[in-house]
Design an enzyme around this catalytic site. Sequence first.
Site, PDB file in Angstrom:
ATOM      1  N   ASP A  43       0.864  -1.187   0.000  1.00 15.96           N
ATOM      2  CA  ASP A  43       0.000   0.000   0.000  1.00 15.96           C
ATOM      3  C   ASP A  43       0.898   1.235   0.000  1.00 15.96           C
ATOM      4  OD1 ASP A  43      -2.185   1.954   0.590  1.00 15.96           O
ATOM      5  OD2 ASP A  43      -3.317   0.140   1.023  1.00 15.96           O
ATOM      6  N   ASP A  58       3.429   1.746  -4.558  1.00 12.60           N
ATOM      7  CA  ASP A  58       2.571   2.625  -5.356  1.00 12.60           C
ATOM      8  C   ASP A  58       2.356   1.914  -6.686  1.00 12.60           C
ATOM      9  OD1 ASP A  58       1.383   4.464  -6.990  1.00 12.60           O
ATOM     10  OD2 ASP A  58       2.761   6.106  -6.537  1.00 12.60           O
ATOM     11  N   VAL A  59       1.145   1.424  -6.909  1.00 12.28           N
ATOM     12  CA  VAL A  59       0.897   0.585  -8.094  1.00 12.28           C
ATOM     13  C   VAL A  59       1.036   1.349  -9.406  1.00 12.28           C
ATOM     14  CG1 VAL A  59      -0.594  -1.049  -6.850  1.00 12.28           C
ATOM     15  CG2 VAL A  59      -1.626   0.929  -8.032  1.00 12.28           C
ATOM     16  N   ASN A  85      -6.248  -5.041  -5.970  1.00  8.87           N
ATOM     17  CA  ASN A  85      -7.342  -4.429  -5.198  1.00  8.87           C
ATOM     18  C   ASN A  85      -7.211  -2.911  -5.065  1.00  8.87           C
ATOM     19  OD1 ASN A  85      -9.444  -4.432  -2.819  1.00  8.87           O
ATOM     20  ND2 ASN A  85      -7.596  -3.468  -1.993  1.00  8.87           N
ATOM     21  N   TYR A 151     -13.934   6.467 -13.087  1.00 14.43           N
ATOM     22  CA  TYR A 151     -13.967   5.259 -12.258  1.00 14.43           C
ATOM     23  C   TYR A 151     -14.642   4.114 -13.016  1.00 14.43           C
ATOM     24  CZ  TYR A 151     -14.876   2.222  -8.215  1.00 14.43           C
ATOM     25  OH  TYR A 151     -14.924   1.152  -7.351  1.00 14.43           O
ATOM     26  N   LYS A 155     -12.829   0.658 -14.245  1.00 14.52           N
ATOM     27  CA  LYS A 155     -13.262  -0.655 -13.731  1.00 14.52           C
ATOM     28  C   LYS A 155     -13.711  -1.567 -14.879  1.00 14.52           C
ATOM     29  CE  LYS A 155     -12.368  -0.231  -9.397  1.00 14.52           C
ATOM     30  NZ  LYS A 155     -11.406  -1.134  -8.731  1.00 14.52           N
ATOM     31  N   THR A 186     -17.121   0.309   3.394  1.00 15.98           N
ATOM     32  CA  THR A 186     -15.735   0.712   3.697  1.00 15.98           C
ATOM     33  C   THR A 186     -15.658   2.233   3.658  1.00 15.98           C
ATOM     34  OG1 THR A 186     -14.947   0.873   1.415  1.00 15.98           O
ATOM     35  CG2 THR A 186     -14.870  -1.315   2.432  1.00 15.98           C
TER      36      THR A 186
HETATM   37  P1  NDP Z   1     -10.411   1.883   0.393  1.00 15.57           P
HETATM   38  O1  NDP Z   1     -10.335   3.291  -0.089  1.00 15.57           O
HETATM   39  O2  NDP Z   1     -10.878   1.621   1.792  1.00 15.57           O
HETATM   40  O3  NDP Z   1      -8.993   1.164   0.201  1.00 15.57           O
HETATM   41  C1  NDP Z   1      -8.264   1.323  -0.981  1.00 15.57           C
HETATM   42  C2  NDP Z   1      -6.795   1.153  -0.644  1.00 15.57           C
HETATM   43  O4  NDP Z   1      -6.022   1.325  -1.842  1.00 15.57           O
HETATM   44  C3  NDP Z   1      -6.315   2.209   0.369  1.00 15.57           C
HETATM   45  O5  NDP Z   1      -5.569   1.584   1.406  1.00 15.57           O
HETATM   46  C4  NDP Z   1      -5.453   3.113  -0.501  1.00 15.57           C
HETATM   47  O6  NDP Z   1      -4.387   3.732   0.209  1.00 15.57           O
HETATM   48  C5  NDP Z   1      -4.903   2.123  -1.504  1.00 15.57           C
HETATM   49  N1  NDP Z   1      -4.317   2.802  -2.663  1.00 15.57           N
HETATM   50  C6  NDP Z   1      -4.769   3.911  -3.294  1.00 15.57           C
HETATM   51  N2  NDP Z   1      -3.925   4.271  -4.271  1.00 15.57           N
HETATM   52  C7  NDP Z   1      -2.909   3.367  -4.260  1.00 15.57           C
HETATM   53  C8  NDP Z   1      -1.721   3.208  -5.022  1.00 15.57           C
HETATM   54  N3  NDP Z   1      -1.400   4.076  -6.004  1.00 15.57           N
HETATM   55  N4  NDP Z   1      -0.899   2.171  -4.746  1.00 15.57           N
HETATM   56  C9  NDP Z   1      -1.202   1.303  -3.743  1.00 15.57           C
HETATM   57  N5  NDP Z   1      -2.311   1.406  -2.970  1.00 15.57           N
HETATM   58  C10 NDP Z   1      -3.150   2.438  -3.234  1.00 15.57           C
HETATM   59  O7  NDP Z   1     -11.340   1.121  -0.658  1.00 15.57           O
HETATM   60  P2  NDP Z   1     -12.154  -0.258  -0.596  1.00 15.57           P
HETATM   61  O8  NDP Z   1     -11.508  -1.196   0.347  1.00 15.57           O
HETATM   62  O9  NDP Z   1     -13.586   0.068  -0.464  1.00 15.57           O
HETATM   63  O10 NDP Z   1     -11.936  -0.734  -2.102  1.00 15.57           O
HETATM   64  C11 NDP Z   1     -11.011  -1.731  -2.504  1.00 15.57           C
HETATM   65  C12 NDP Z   1     -11.247  -2.015  -3.974  1.00 15.57           C
HETATM   66  O11 NDP Z   1     -12.597  -2.445  -4.164  1.00 15.57           O
HETATM   67  C13 NDP Z   1     -11.040  -0.800  -4.881  1.00 15.57           C
HETATM   68  O12 NDP Z   1     -10.441  -1.194  -6.084  1.00 15.57           O
HETATM   69  C14 NDP Z   1     -12.465  -0.328  -5.121  1.00 15.57           C
HETATM   70  O13 NDP Z   1     -12.585   0.394  -6.324  1.00 15.57           O
HETATM   71  C15 NDP Z   1     -13.199  -1.646  -5.172  1.00 15.57           C
HETATM   72  N6  NDP Z   1     -14.638  -1.547  -4.938  1.00 15.57           N
HETATM   73  C16 NDP Z   1     -15.117  -1.041  -3.752  1.00 15.57           C
HETATM   74  C17 NDP Z   1     -16.483  -0.955  -3.557  1.00 15.57           C
HETATM   75  C18 NDP Z   1     -17.077  -0.412  -2.298  1.00 15.57           C
HETATM   76  O14 NDP Z   1     -18.308  -0.247  -2.252  1.00 15.57           O
HETATM   77  N7  NDP Z   1     -16.300  -0.143  -1.239  1.00 15.57           N
HETATM   78  C19 NDP Z   1     -17.443  -1.388  -4.606  1.00 15.57           C
HETATM   79  C20 NDP Z   1     -16.814  -1.891  -5.804  1.00 15.57           C
HETATM   80  C21 NDP Z   1     -15.467  -1.973  -5.946  1.00 15.57           C
HETATM   81  P3  NDP Z   1      -4.617   5.200   0.877  1.00 15.57           P
HETATM   82  O15 NDP Z   1      -5.614   4.992   1.952  1.00 15.57           O
HETATM   83  O16 NDP Z   1      -3.245   5.559   1.391  1.00 15.57           O
HETATM   84  O17 NDP Z   1      -5.108   6.091  -0.214  1.00 15.57           O
END
Ligand code: NDP
Length: 239
Positions: A43, A58-59, A85, A151, A155, A186
């Site tokens: 992360d 950083d992806v 993810n 977004y 996706k 979340t």
């Molecule tokens: P969160 O925002 O809670 O978590 C996302 C995580 O990704 C955070 O820890 C964030 O770090 C990290 N992140 C962001 N940018 C980068 C990067 N460049 N490199 C590495 N890590 C990074 O989201 P969710 O847990 O809700 O979502 C997880 C996945 O599920 C996502 O892909 C989201 O699009 C998908 N999703 C979620 C839904 C929902 O309703 N929650 C519905 C459908 C899909 P930081 O906090 O430091 O920014």
Amino acid sequence: MSDPLQLSGFDGRVALVTGGARGIGRAIAETLRDQGARVAVGDLRAPEIDGVLGLELDVTDERSVDAAFGRVEAELGAPSILVVNAGIYIVEPFEETTLASWQKTIDVNLTGAYLCARRAVGAMREDGYGRIVMIGSSAGKTGGARSAAAYGASKAGVMVLAKSLASEYAAFGITSNALAPTLIDTEMIAGAPDMSDRIPVGRLGTVHDVADTVAFLASAHAGYITGEVVDVNGGFLID
Ligand code: NDP
């Protein structure tokens, strides 16, 4: 909550989960760990999770991706399970979406998936075994309920990327699938209006709803499932 899953196929396997400091990614990492995999989580800030290797990742940055994979390989072994993810969700009217904002979403959600998958598949191919799971979204099918064109487009892209890899790598023992979750409770949706009354099962999804589905697709039980997009949405979108 239901009883914990009992799946097989994780002993000796290494899994890498991106964006797993919190939310869905964290639950996926903990679930794969509990199934017996050796798990690394990358992360933006290295996460601290019991029994999991936390990495700064950083992806969107090819060098960061390469360095994170290098550490996993050195400390745990080459990942045979990759869970893409990491994601960001920016809600903004289309006409106010600057090129920079558009590119940021595409970079994290789609290019990040490409960079991680490209770095992962070589070792999986040589090993003759791999499990790739990408977290898409119902927004990648419908365009989303709110103003989030980048977004939705990102996706859609990631779900098709999972399908492309499925055809290209099926002969090497690698499966590649995606999930299309909706309204998982979340921080990502914390500011959104409550839409639970629009979900037929009558509740928001939990991180465990998603993590358990990922674990099944990453297990030995799912070797004949590839190129699939699995809805985890409580009936929100039935297509
Ligand atoms: P969160 O925002 O809670 O978590 C996302 C995580 O990704 C955070 O820890 C964030 O770090 C990290 N992140 C962001 N940018 C980068 C990067 N460049 N490199 C590495 N890590 C990074 O989201 P969710 O847990 O809700 O979502 C997880 C996945 O599920 C996502 O892909 C989201 O699009 C998908 N999703 C979620 C839904 C929902 O309703 N929650 C519905 C459908 C899909 P930081 O906090 O430091 O920014």
